[in-house]
Design a protein around this motif. Structure first.
Motif, PDB file in Angstrom:
ATOM      1  N   GLY B   3       0.819  -1.196   0.000  1.00  0.00           N
ATOM      2  CA  GLY B   3       0.000   0.000   0.000  1.00  0.00           C
ATOM      3  C   GLY B   3       0.861   1.257   0.000  1.00  0.00           C
ATOM      4  O   GLY B   3       1.782   1.380  -0.796  1.00  0.00           O
ATOM      5  N   ILE B   4       0.528   2.169   0.901  1.00  0.00           N
ATOM      6  CA  ILE B   4       1.227   3.448   0.979  1.00  0.00           C
ATOM      7  C   ILE B   4       1.834   3.610   2.362  1.00  0.00           C
ATOM      8  O   ILE B   4       1.155   3.378   3.364  1.00  0.00           O
ATOM      9  CB  ILE B   4       0.275   4.625   0.726  1.00  0.00           C
ATOM     10  N   THR B   5       3.073   4.012   2.411  1.00  0.00           N
ATOM     11  CA  THR B   5       3.705   4.313   3.685  1.00  0.00           C
ATOM     12  C   THR B   5       4.090   5.787   3.726  1.00  0.00           C
ATOM     13  O   THR B   5       4.401   6.386   2.690  1.00  0.00           O
ATOM     14  CB  THR B   5       4.949   3.448   3.907  1.00  0.00           C
ATOM     15  N   HIS B  29       0.476   2.914  -8.829  1.00  0.00           N
ATOM     16  CA  HIS B  29      -0.489   3.930  -9.227  1.00  0.00           C
ATOM     17  C   HIS B  29       0.222   5.089  -9.910  1.00  0.00           C
ATOM     18  O   HIS B  29       1.310   5.505  -9.491  1.00  0.00           O
ATOM     19  CB  HIS B  29      -1.245   4.452  -8.006  1.00  0.00           C
ATOM     20  N   ASN B  30      -0.415   5.635 -10.952  1.00  0.00           N
ATOM     21  CA  ASN B  30       0.225   6.741 -11.646  1.00  0.00           C
ATOM     22  C   ASN B  30       0.035   8.074 -10.935  1.00  0.00           C
ATOM     23  O   ASN B  30       0.878   8.967 -11.062  1.00  0.00           O
ATOM     24  CB  ASN B  30      -0.266   6.837 -13.095  1.00  0.00           C
ATOM     25  N   SER B  94      -3.771   6.942  -6.597  1.00  0.00           N
ATOM     26  CA  SER B  94      -4.876   6.365  -7.347  1.00  0.00           C
ATOM     27  C   SER B  94      -4.396   5.937  -8.720  1.00  0.00           C
ATOM     28  O   SER B  94      -3.382   6.426  -9.222  1.00  0.00           O
ATOM     29  CB  SER B  94      -6.028   7.362  -7.479  1.00  0.00           C
ATOM     30  N   ASP B  95      -5.180   5.043  -9.311  1.00  0.00           N
ATOM     31  CA  ASP B  95      -4.915   4.594 -10.676  1.00  0.00           C
ATOM     32  C   ASP B  95      -5.679   5.545 -11.583  1.00  0.00           C
ATOM     33  O   ASP B  95      -6.746   5.216 -12.090  1.00  0.00           O
ATOM     34  CB  ASP B  95      -5.381   3.154 -10.838  1.00  0.00           C
ATOM     35  N   ASN B 102     -11.901   7.773  -9.733  1.00  0.00           N
ATOM     36  CA  ASN B 102     -10.594   8.077  -9.164  1.00  0.00           C
ATOM     37  C   ASN B 102     -10.555   7.730  -7.687  1.00  0.00           C
ATOM     38  O   ASN B 102     -10.337   8.591  -6.846  1.00  0.00           O
ATOM     39  CB  ASN B 102     -10.317   9.566  -9.387  1.00  0.00           C
ATOM     40  N   GLU B 103     -10.753   6.429  -7.354  1.00  0.00           N
ATOM     41  CA  GLU B 103     -10.682   6.018  -5.956  1.00  0.00           C
ATOM     42  C   GLU B 103      -9.275   6.227  -5.451  1.00  0.00           C
ATOM     43  O   GLU B 103      -8.306   5.760  -6.054  1.00  0.00           O
ATOM     44  CB  GLU B 103     -11.068   4.549  -5.797  1.00  0.00           C
ATOM     45  N   GLN B 104      -9.163   6.931  -4.344  1.00  0.00           N
ATOM     46  CA  GLN B 104      -7.855   7.221  -3.778  1.00  0.00           C
ATOM     47  C   GLN B 104      -7.616   6.363  -2.545  1.00  0.00           C
ATOM     48  O   GLN B 104      -8.507   6.141  -1.736  1.00  0.00           O
ATOM     49  CB  GLN B 104      -7.758   8.707  -3.437  1.00  0.00           C
TER      50      GLN B 104
END
Lengths: 109, 115
Positions: B3-5, B29-30, B94-95, B102-104
């Motif tokens: 995921g995101i850290t 994700h871009n 998000s992708d 645009n689900e973040q």
């Protein structure tokens, strides 16, 4: 201007149903999101609506009326763990999210 | 990593100091975003990047800068911190595709206090 309005705080009873309303005004519109955020944590995705109508996902449902700039999140069979803030966000013409300030939902036993 | 850290988790900073908040995602994700969240105001977009090598200004960009040298990393720099920058900072990704929603996805946040 762009604006998202939702109630600041709501209180409901465990086992009951609660509806959280959101009205939006954005430059262009490409869909509406609902996120849940527990205190001290990051927002997490709940639902997305782009067409008019009701989207049901288990105990949670979300409704959209594009003509009225209006959405609601419906939570059924409330549980204590549903105590959180619920964030409404509309996607503008640039596909960026415009966020409401959030509705703090307090669940009482 | 899943995921995101974000790092650090929290920081107390003297006014005038420079600070970089780090954000890394492994979802390829871009698009990536930086928000600040203040009580009663909701999430406000600081800067965003729709793809590596490009950045854009959000609603509250003043006093902040970003870079996007690669897909995974999106650091946020406060060049000279001021007390009004005391906030919780969330990084998201998000992708992003202009033809779809645009689900973040959000990182755990950094709580920053500027004294």
């Amino acid at each position: 201007g762009q604006n998202i309005d939702q109630p600041t705080e709501m209180t409901a009873t465990e086992g009951a149903i609660v509806q959280i309303n959101c009205t939006y005004q954005t430059s262009g519109f490409n869909g509406l999101f609902w996120y849940q955020q527990h205190a001290g944590e990051a927002p997490t995705f709940l639902s997305y609506n782009v067409l008019d109508g009701l989207e049901e996902k288990g105990r949670f449902s979300s409704f959209l009326s594009r003509s009225k700039g209006y959405s609601y999140l419906l939570l059924k069979e409330l549980q204590m763990k549903d105590s959180a803030s619920y964030l409404c966000a509309a996607t503008d013409s640039n596909y960026q999210l415009i966020w409401g300030a959030g509705t703090k939902l307090i669940i009482k036993p | 990593i899943a995921g995101i850290t974000q790092a650090p988790t929290s920081q107390i900073l003297a006014a005038g100091r420079r600070m970089t908040l780090r954000c890394t995602q492994d979802m390829r994700h871009n698009a990536m975003y930086w928000y600040r969240q203040d009580l009663g105001l909701g999430l406000r977009l600081i800067h965003y990047s729709n793809t590596a090598g490009t950045t854009g200004k959000g609603e509250v960009p003043d006093g902040y800068s970003v870079s996007r040298a690669n897909t995974d990393d999106f650091p946020l720099t406060l060049a000279s911190a001021v007390p009004s920058q005391t906030s919780v900072y969330f990084c998201a990704s998000s992708d992003f595709d202009s033809s779809s929603y645009n689900e973040q996805f959000f990182g755990p946040g950094t709580r920053l206090t500027v004294l």
